[in-house]
Design a protein around this motif. Structure first.
Motif, short mmCIF file in Angstrom:
data_model
loop_
_atom_site.label_atom_id
_atom_site.label_comp_id
_atom_site.label_asym_id
_atom_site.label_seq_id
_atom_site.Cartn_x
_atom_site.Cartn_y
_atom_site.Cartn_z
N PRO A 197 85.14 165.96 5.57
CA PRO A 197 85.87 165.11 6.51
C PRO A 197 86.44 163.86 5.82
O PRO A 197 85.81 163.31 4.91
N TRP A 198 87.59 163.46 6.27
CA TRP A 198 88.25 162.28 5.72
C TRP A 198 88.63 161.35 6.86
O TRP A 198 88.92 161.81 7.96
N PHE A 252 84.01 161.57 3.58
CA PHE A 252 82.68 161.55 4.15
C PHE A 252 81.96 162.85 3.84
O PHE A 252 82.57 163.86 3.51
N ARG A 253 80.65 162.77 3.96
CA ARG A 253 79.86 163.98 3.77
C ARG A 253 80.01 164.87 4.98
O ARG A 253 80.34 164.42 6.06
N LYS A 254 79.75 166.14 4.76
CA LYS A 254 79.81 167.11 5.85
C LYS A 254 78.88 166.66 6.98
O LYS A 254 77.78 166.19 6.72
N GLY A 255 79.35 166.82 8.19
CA GLY A 255 78.54 166.44 9.33
C GLY A 255 78.98 165.15 9.99
O GLY A 255 78.68 164.92 11.14
N PHE A 256 79.71 164.34 9.23
CA PHE A 256 80.22 163.11 9.82
C PHE A 256 81.46 163.43 10.65
O PHE A 256 82.26 164.27 10.28
N LEU A 302 87.35 161.57 12.30
CA LEU A 302 87.68 162.06 10.96
C LEU A 302 88.46 163.35 11.05
O LEU A 302 88.38 164.08 12.02
N ILE A 303 89.24 163.63 9.99
CA ILE A 303 90.01 164.86 9.92
C ILE A 303 89.44 165.71 8.80
O ILE A 303 88.71 165.21 7.94
N ASP A 304 89.78 167.00 8.78
CA ASP A 304 89.13 167.91 7.84
C ASP A 304 89.95 168.15 6.59
O ASP A 304 89.74 169.12 5.89
#
Ligand SMILES: [Zn+2]
Length: 79
Positions: A2-3, A11-15, A25-27
């Motif tokens: 996620p960004w 960001f880390r996965k899950g955020f 956040l976008i992917d």
């Protein structure tokens, strides 16, 4: 990953929400074309407690403080 479309942080996965900008956040890496989805602030008074409850909380806090002071005094006496 996620960004954040606003500040561009990764960001880390899950955020799901940027904790700096409070946007969703976008992917993918933001390239400037994303629509930034600002999270709507909670409705007016959502977080505010009713005056009655506020008074209760103040009394509870005062009581807690008195109890802590008493406990400290007793502990000091035992030593
Ligand atoms: Zn951000």
């Amino acid at each position: 990953m996620p960004w954040c479309p606003k500040c561009g942080a990764e960001f880390r996965k899950g955020f799901t929400v940027c904790n700096t900008c409070h946007v969703r956040l976008i992917d993918h890496k933001p390239d400037g074309t994303e629509t930034i989805e600002e999270l709507t602030p909670p409705p007016e008074g959502w977080e505010r407690e009713s005056p009655k409850k506020q008074r209760m909380l103040r009394i509870l806090r005062a009581l807690t403080f008195v109890l802590l002071a008493l406990a400290a005094a007793l502990l000091l006496q035992n030593i």
